[in-house]
Design a protein around this motif. Structure first.
Motif, mmCIF file in Angstrom:
data_model
loop_
_atom_site.group_PDB
_atom_site.id
_atom_site.type_symbol
_atom_site.label_atom_id
_atom_site.label_comp_id
_atom_site.label_asym_id
_atom_site.label_seq_id
_atom_site.Cartn_x
_atom_site.Cartn_y
_atom_site.Cartn_z
ATOM 1 N N ASN A 85 87.501 75.633 28.706
ATOM 2 C CA ASN A 85 86.684 76.419 27.770
ATOM 3 C C ASN A 85 85.730 77.387 28.464
ATOM 4 O O ASN A 85 84.811 77.934 27.833
ATOM 5 C CB ASN A 85 85.882 75.502 26.831
ATOM 6 C CG ASN A 85 86.782 74.684 25.928
ATOM 7 O OD1 ASN A 85 87.770 75.195 25.415
ATOM 8 N ND2 ASN A 85 86.455 73.409 25.747
ATOM 9 N N THR A 86 85.916 77.586 29.756
ATOM 10 C CA THR A 86 85.123 78.558 30.512
ATOM 11 C C THR A 86 85.967 79.800 30.751
ATOM 12 O O THR A 86 87.112 79.707 31.185
ATOM 13 C CB THR A 86 84.686 77.968 31.871
ATOM 14 O OG1 THR A 86 83.874 76.820 31.639
ATOM 15 C CG2 THR A 86 83.899 78.981 32.683
ATOM 16 N N LYS A 87 85.386 80.971 30.437
ATOM 17 C CA LYS A 87 86.110 82.235 30.591
ATOM 18 C C LYS A 87 85.523 83.011 31.767
ATOM 19 O O LYS A 87 84.322 83.260 31.816
ATOM 20 C CB LYS A 87 86.010 83.057 29.307
ATOM 21 C CG LYS A 87 86.638 82.360 28.098
ATOM 22 C CD LYS A 87 86.484 83.189 26.834
ATOM 23 C CE LYS A 87 87.118 82.490 25.638
ATOM 24 N NZ LYS A 87 86.977 83.291 24.391
ATOM 25 N N THR A 106 81.981 83.743 30.458
ATOM 26 C CA THR A 106 80.964 82.878 31.069
ATOM 27 C C THR A 106 80.528 83.415 32.426
ATOM 28 O O THR A 106 79.335 83.476 32.729
ATOM 29 C CB THR A 106 81.509 81.445 31.249
ATOM 30 O OG1 THR A 106 82.147 81.017 30.049
ATOM 31 C CG2 THR A 106 80.385 80.483 31.596
ATOM 32 N N TYR A 107 81.516 83.802 33.248
ATOM 33 C CA TYR A 107 81.225 84.296 34.598
ATOM 34 C C TYR A 107 82.005 85.576 34.875
ATOM 35 O O TYR A 107 83.157 85.723 34.446
ATOM 36 C CB TYR A 107 81.650 83.284 35.667
ATOM 37 C CG TYR A 107 80.921 81.967 35.647
ATOM 38 C CD1 TYR A 107 79.650 81.833 36.210
ATOM 39 C CD2 TYR A 107 81.522 80.840 35.084
ATOM 40 C CE1 TYR A 107 78.995 80.617 36.203
ATOM 41 C CE2 TYR A 107 80.866 79.616 35.069
ATOM 42 C CZ TYR A 107 79.605 79.512 35.628
ATOM 43 O OH TYR A 107 78.951 78.299 35.612
ATOM 44 N N GLU A 132 74.347 83.991 24.756
ATOM 45 C CA GLU A 132 75.169 83.643 25.908
ATOM 46 C C GLU A 132 75.183 84.789 26.908
ATOM 47 O O GLU A 132 75.924 85.753 26.752
ATOM 48 C CB GLU A 132 76.606 83.315 25.465
ATOM 49 C CG GLU A 132 76.715 82.118 24.545
ATOM 50 C CD GLU A 132 76.385 80.812 25.244
ATOM 51 O OE1 GLU A 132 76.582 80.726 26.468
ATOM 52 O OE2 GLU A 132 75.920 79.878 24.560
ATOM 53 N N LYS A 133 74.373 84.700 27.958
ATOM 54 C CA LYS A 133 74.332 85.739 28.975
ATOM 55 C C LYS A 133 75.348 85.430 30.070
ATOM 56 O O LYS A 133 75.498 84.284 30.490
ATOM 57 C CB LYS A 133 72.931 85.847 29.579
ATOM 58 C CG LYS A 133 72.678 87.167 30.308
ATOM 59 C CD LYS A 133 71.206 87.332 30.660
ATOM 60 C CE LYS A 133 70.952 88.695 31.303
ATOM 61 N NZ LYS A 133 69.535 88.870 31.677
ATOM 62 N N ILE A 134 76.033 86.443 30.526
ATOM 63 C CA ILE A 134 77.059 86.284 31.554
ATOM 64 C C ILE A 134 76.402 86.104 32.920
ATOM 65 O O ILE A 134 75.418 86.763 33.239
ATOM 66 C CB ILE A 134 77.980 87.513 31.588
ATOM 67 C CG1 ILE A 134 78.630 87.728 30.228
ATOM 68 C CG2 ILE A 134 79.037 87.376 32.674
ATOM 69 C CD1 ILE A 134 79.335 89.055 30.097
ATOM 70 N N PHE A 169 73.220 90.834 33.328
ATOM 71 C CA PHE A 169 73.761 89.551 33.752
ATOM 72 C C PHE A 169 72.690 88.675 34.406
ATOM 73 O O PHE A 169 71.688 89.184 34.925
ATOM 74 C CB PHE A 169 74.890 89.750 34.784
ATOM 75 C CG PHE A 169 75.912 90.774 34.417
ATOM 76 C CD1 PHE A 169 76.771 90.563 33.351
ATOM 77 C CD2 PHE A 169 76.039 91.953 35.143
ATOM 78 C CE1 PHE A 169 77.731 91.506 33.012
ATOM 79 C CE2 PHE A 169 76.995 92.905 34.816
ATOM 80 C CZ PHE A 169 77.836 92.684 33.739
ATOM 81 N N ASP A 170 72.928 87.370 34.372
ATOM 82 C CA ASP A 170 72.228 86.481 35.289
ATOM 83 C C ASP A 170 72.934 86.607 36.634
ATOM 84 O O ASP A 170 74.171 86.575 36.688
ATOM 85 C CB ASP A 170 72.297 85.021 34.801
ATOM 86 C CG ASP A 170 71.394 84.775 33.606
ATOM 87 O OD1 ASP A 170 70.357 85.450 33.504
ATOM 88 O OD2 ASP A 170 71.739 83.913 32.774
ATOM 89 N N ILE A 171 72.193 86.749 37.711
ATOM 90 C CA ILE A 171 72.796 87.023 39.017
ATOM 91 C C ILE A 171 72.759 85.775 39.897
ATOM 92 O O ILE A 171 71.709 85.150 40.063
ATOM 93 C CB ILE A 171 72.061 88.169 39.747
ATOM 94 C CG1 ILE A 171 71.909 89.394 38.831
ATOM 95 C CG2 ILE A 171 72.792 88.529 41.032
ATOM 96 C CD1 ILE A 171 73.189 90.060 38.455
ATOM 97 N N LYS A 172 73.910 85.413 40.444
ATOM 98 C CA LYS A 172 74.008 84.300 41.381
ATOM 99 C C LYS A 172 74.692 84.816 42.645
ATOM 100 O O LYS A 172 75.915 84.896 42.732
ATOM 101 C CB LYS A 172 74.817 83.152 40.770
ATOM 102 C CG LYS A 172 75.000 81.941 41.685
ATOM 103 C CD LYS A 172 73.697 81.225 41.965
ATOM 104 C CE LYS A 172 73.911 79.967 42.784
ATOM 105 N NZ LYS A 172 72.637 79.269 43.088
ATOM 106 N N LEU A 173 73.874 85.200 43.641
ATOM 107 C CA LEU A 173 74.399 85.656 44.919
ATOM 108 C C LEU A 173 74.352 84.492 45.902
ATOM 109 O O LEU A 173 73.297 83.894 46.121
ATOM 110 C CB LEU A 173 73.584 86.836 45.449
ATOM 111 C CG LEU A 173 73.536 88.075 44.537
ATOM 112 C CD1 LEU A 173 72.686 89.172 45.167
ATOM 113 C CD2 LEU A 173 74.939 88.585 44.237
ATOM 114 N N THR A 174 75.489 84.168 46.485
ATOM 115 C CA THR A 174 75.540 82.970 47.313
ATOM 116 C C THR A 174 76.559 83.103 48.443
ATOM 117 O O THR A 174 77.614 83.718 48.262
ATOM 118 C CB THR A 174 75.891 81.738 46.464
ATOM 119 O OG1 THR A 174 75.997 80.585 47.292
ATOM 120 C CG2 THR A 174 77.215 81.931 45.727
ATOM 121 N N THR A 175 76.236 82.539 49.583
ATOM 122 C CA THR A 175 77.195 82.418 50.676
ATOM 123 C C THR A 175 77.861 81.044 50.650
ATOM 124 O O THR A 175 78.829 80.806 51.360
ATOM 125 C CB THR A 175 76.512 82.616 52.039
ATOM 126 O OG1 THR A 175 75.486 81.627 52.189
ATOM 127 C CG2 THR A 175 75.876 84.000 52.140
#
Length: 312
Positions: A85-87, A106-107, A132-134, A169-175
């Motif tokens: 159910n995640t797009k 979702t992402y 619902e923010k991406i 968007f909500d931002i998720k920057l990650t290594t």
């Protein structure tokens, strides 16, 4: 829902993708008819088929350099993925087609920041519920401005403005690797290229570009790992090794996406074949930058826009 078309469509899906056993379908049908006596067979099959479909991860190729059915062949690549159910929208091509609309994502995941994978994010068309923010997931370097070394020209579609992206968007920057669903993980930094391919400019500071933002998504299927790549700049070995390290599964069931064996890069293929032999990988679904020679050697199934893959 009394049309034979619905019934035929369901049966064709069962034929291509054995989503559940015939016994399960029949048992479900018997139980439902005893409770819903007035429902016809096609309606019941669609109803019970839905619960089976939800066990699957689905990948649809939205944008590709090779023309497919209906969807436009903009430069680069873009995948639409559904799991649990995640797009997920992975990459956005160089541009986004006006007639291409998605719902409740979702992402958005960037495999790396080159313009033919990130440029379309500026105009991506998504109907989203207000609450619902991406979440945009990427390596920090994916948003930087980069140039090729020779000749000196822009490789990416300019720097993606972090401030503008934050408004959408909500931002998720990650290594680091992060799990997006119970079975789907973004690998983060896999190690980059051995040699620099250009330069990155950040706040008037210049550094060599090893494409450290090159990453992939990995799905843990019942038959082994499904690795979804954008371009595979860092090399398939690094993607596979990190996928195994993060998931603990040494089986690589399938590899999907661009593998960057076009041009002289095909010379790397003999070394990659050794790795693929160790992981017993025989399923390849390729597009974008893979190259015709590599596709033939790998005996891959060549994808075009509109193609759909499903994995349990």
């Amino acid at each position: 829902m009394t049309s034979n078309k619905i019934f035929d469509n369901y049966i064709s899906h069962i034929g291509v993708f054995p989503l559940c056993s015939l016994d399960n379908v029949l048992n479900g049908y018997r139980a439902a008819t005893s409770f819903y006596g007035n429902l016809n067979l096609p309606c019941l099959l669609v109803f019970f088929g839905k619960s089976c479909f939800e066990l699957y991860m689905k990948i649809k190729l939205l944008i590709n350099d090779i023309r497919g059915f209906k969807l436009s062949p903009n430069k680069g690549v873009s995948f639409y993925i559904e799991d649990d159910n995640t797009k997920i929208l992975m990459d956005c091509g160089s541009e986004w087609s006006e007639n291409l609309t998605l719902n409740n994502i979702t992402y958005i995941v960037l495999s790396h920041g080159h313009y033919d994978h990130s440029g379309g994010i500026k105009h991506v068309n998504i109907n989203q519920d207000a609450l619902e923010k991406i979440t945009l997931v990427a390596h920090p370097d994916a948003l930087e401005k980069r140039y090729a070394i020779n000749p000196l020209k822009i490789r990416s579609d300019g720097r993606l403005s972090l401030e503008k992206l934050k408004t959408k968007f909500d931002i998720k920057l990650t290594t680091e690797a992060i799990w997006l669903t119970k079975k789907m993980v973004f690998l983060g930094d896999v190690g980059g290229c051995k040699l620099p391919t250009g330069i990155i400019k950040t706040d008037n500071k210049i550094r060599l570009d090893y494409i450290n933002d090159d990453s992939s998504l990995v799905y843990c299927s019942e038959k082994g790992l499904v690795i979804i790549t954008g371009c595979n700049h860092a090399g398939l070995k690094k993607h596979i090794n990190k996928a195994i390290r993060i998931t603990g599964d040494k089986r690589v069931y399938a590899i999907v996406g661009g593998l960057h064996f076009n041009g002289l890069s095909v010379l790397k293929l003999p070394f990659v074949l050794r790795i693929l032999k160790k992981t017993n990988t025989t399923n390849f679904y390729t597009c974008h930058c893979t190259g015709k020679i590599a596709e033939k050697i790998l005996n891959s199934k060549k994808m075009s826009t509109g193609d759909i893959l499903e994995f349990i």
